[in-house]
Design a protein around this motif. Structure first.
Motif, mmCIF file in Angstrom:
data_model
loop_
_atom_site.group_PDB
_atom_site.id
_atom_site.type_symbol
_atom_site.label_atom_id
_atom_site.label_comp_id
_atom_site.label_asym_id
_atom_site.label_seq_id
_atom_site.Cartn_x
_atom_site.Cartn_y
_atom_site.Cartn_z
ATOM 1 N N MET A 36 44.202 50.664 45.934
ATOM 2 C CA MET A 36 43.097 51.174 46.739
ATOM 3 C C MET A 36 41.779 50.519 46.333
ATOM 4 S SD MET A 36 41.865 53.303 49.088
ATOM 5 C CE MET A 36 42.968 54.696 49.388
ATOM 6 N N LEU A 37 41.548 50.402 45.023
ATOM 7 C CA LEU A 37 40.315 49.778 44.536
ATOM 8 C C LEU A 37 40.269 48.304 44.945
ATOM 9 C CD1 LEU A 37 37.731 50.208 42.875
ATOM 10 C CD2 LEU A 37 39.027 49.509 40.843
ATOM 11 N N ALA A 38 41.383 47.603 44.787
ATOM 12 C CA ALA A 38 41.441 46.184 45.171
ATOM 13 C C ALA A 38 41.173 46.011 46.661
ATOM 14 C CB ALA A 38 42.804 45.596 44.811
ATOM 15 N N GLU A 39 41.702 46.931 47.458
ATOM 16 C CA GLU A 39 41.503 46.873 48.905
ATOM 17 C C GLU A 39 40.032 47.048 49.272
ATOM 18 O OE1 GLU A 39 44.060 46.375 52.379
ATOM 19 O OE2 GLU A 39 44.277 46.164 50.233
ATOM 20 N N GLU A 40 39.359 47.981 48.613
ATOM 21 C CA GLU A 40 37.946 48.221 48.884
ATOM 22 C C GLU A 40 37.104 47.004 48.496
ATOM 23 O OE1 GLU A 40 36.734 50.476 50.659
ATOM 24 O OE2 GLU A 40 37.236 52.526 50.095
ATOM 25 N N PHE A 41 37.414 46.376 47.369
ATOM 26 C CA PHE A 41 36.678 45.177 46.964
ATOM 27 C C PHE A 41 36.876 44.045 47.973
ATOM 28 C CE2 PHE A 41 36.553 46.797 42.435
ATOM 29 C CZ PHE A 41 35.166 46.780 42.337
ATOM 30 N N LEU A 42 38.092 43.889 48.471
ATOM 31 C CA LEU A 42 38.353 42.838 49.465
ATOM 32 C C LEU A 42 37.581 43.101 50.752
ATOM 33 C CD1 LEU A 42 42.195 42.324 48.955
ATOM 34 C CD2 LEU A 42 40.412 40.627 48.546
ATOM 35 N N ARG A 43 37.546 44.360 51.179
ATOM 36 C CA ARG A 43 36.791 44.697 52.393
ATOM 37 C C ARG A 43 35.295 44.456 52.190
ATOM 38 N NH1 ARG A 43 40.868 48.901 53.533
ATOM 39 N NH2 ARG A 43 39.940 50.234 51.949
ATOM 40 N N ALA A 44 34.820 44.675 50.975
ATOM 41 C CA ALA A 44 33.393 44.496 50.681
ATOM 42 C C ALA A 44 33.036 43.036 50.447
ATOM 43 C CB ALA A 44 33.009 45.324 49.457
#
Length: 337
Positions: free
Chosen positions: A102-110
């Motif tokens: 989930m954290l990795a996904e948020e960083f990629l989206r950002a």
């Protein structure tokens, strides 16, 4: 007891709008960073998810839409969070399956770089489940003989997770564990790399578990019709499978790792084509040509071009009447000398 750390270990916990890594969003993140000198740093952020929080999720973690209405979105916090985690290994409860993806996904989206390739991950739940098979609340009671106060708040759960790991290391010191092949080892030791190995027994490629490593260290698909097959082999026989996954409802981190495998496979395939020598062309048969000497030809005479004939060629003129001059000329021509 003190953890034997070579670099910081960041315990963290997320509260989110739900459990779907691809579509849900973080609403709270808390991090307790333990440093090698035994000091700790604690930071907690409330996050506006950009989507409504479902009631069933709010009933679990106690965070409702009005609580985060004025909070910044993850994109605004991403750089600060990434900076806080620089050089740290990661630890959590069920973190390999949920919190880290989930954290990795948020960083990629950002659009913020957050490298996961050179970190160790310690999932306290995996130690617990493989040794005792319980929940976090039971684990805290079992290992620490404590009750979690304000359960399901990010910081309370994070601190409970940290204390559980410390108790696990102490409790399972010198305790043998038998793997599926019958090998007996002592897995729980005061070493982050060893704990990383033990809590990542399934060897996931992408955290979501869509791809895992086999015993030879090769990436294989872990779901659907191609389960157990090497990813590179699937590219070779079904090239459209890559496009299907890249366009499908898979986490961004899964797609990122899939793209890395595809690029590596494509580069290797191109190199093999260049290195492969072209087959020699078959020699063309030599055709022996025969040249026949031309026979002499009798030139044709074109009487139409004969100068004498041209002189006697009559013109299309009317005949002149016979007069005395003409008769005289004829008489002179034929008279006897």
């Amino acid at each position: 007891m003190k953890l034997n750390l070579k670099r910081p270990l960041a315990f963290f916990d997320l509260e989110a709008t739900g459990t779907n890594v691809a579509s849900d969003r973080i609403v709270e993140i808390s991090i307790i960073k333990l440093n090698p000198d035994d000091s700790e740093e604690v930071k907690t952020w409330r996050v506006h998810p950009g989507i409504p929080i479902p009631l069933e999720s709010s009933l679990i973690h106690g965070i409702y839409d009005e609580h985060i209405a004025q909070e910044p979105k993850f994109k605004e916090l991403a750089a600060e969070i990434a900076e806080f985690l620089v050089g740290s290994d990661l630890a959590g409860y069920n973190s390999n399956k949920f919190d880290i993806p989930m954290l990795a996904e948020e960083f990629l989206r950002a659009g913020v770089v957050f490298d996961l390739d050179n970190r160790h991950f310690v999932d306290v739940q995996n130690i617990f489940h493989q040794m005792e098979q319980r929940t976090l609340k039971a684990a805290y009671q079992f290992y620490c003989n404590k009750q979690i106060i304000n359960a399901h708040s990010a910081e309370a759960d994070t601190r409970a997770t940290m204390e559980v790991l410390l108790s696990q290391i102490e409790k399972y010191k010198d305790v043998e564990w038998e793997d599926k092949k019958g090998n007996k080892v002592i897995p729980i030791v005061n070493d982050i790399e060893a704990l990383h190995q033990f809590t990542n027994l399934n060897k996931p490629v992408d955290f979501a578990g869509r791809m895992v490593y086999n015993e030879d260290g090769e990436e294989v698909i872990n779901f659907g019709k191609h389960k157990g097959k090497k990813v590179e082999d699937i590219f070779a026989v079904e090239p459209s499978y890559y496009s299907w996954m890249m366009q499908g409802d898979f986490p961004l981190y899964t797609k990122r790792k899939l793209e890395e495998i595809y690029n590596r496979w494509n580069t290797k395939r191109t190199a093999e084509r260049i290195a492969k020598p072209n087959p020699p062309k078959a020699a063309e048969p030599v055709v022996k040509r025969e040249f026949n000497k031309p026979e002499p030809q009798t030139p044709k005479i074109n009487f139409n071009n004969n100068r004498d004939n041209q002189n006697f060629k009559k013109k299309d003129e009317p005949a002149k009447p016979v007069d005395e001059d003409m008769l005289k000329l004829l008489a002179d021509k034929f008279k006897k000398g």
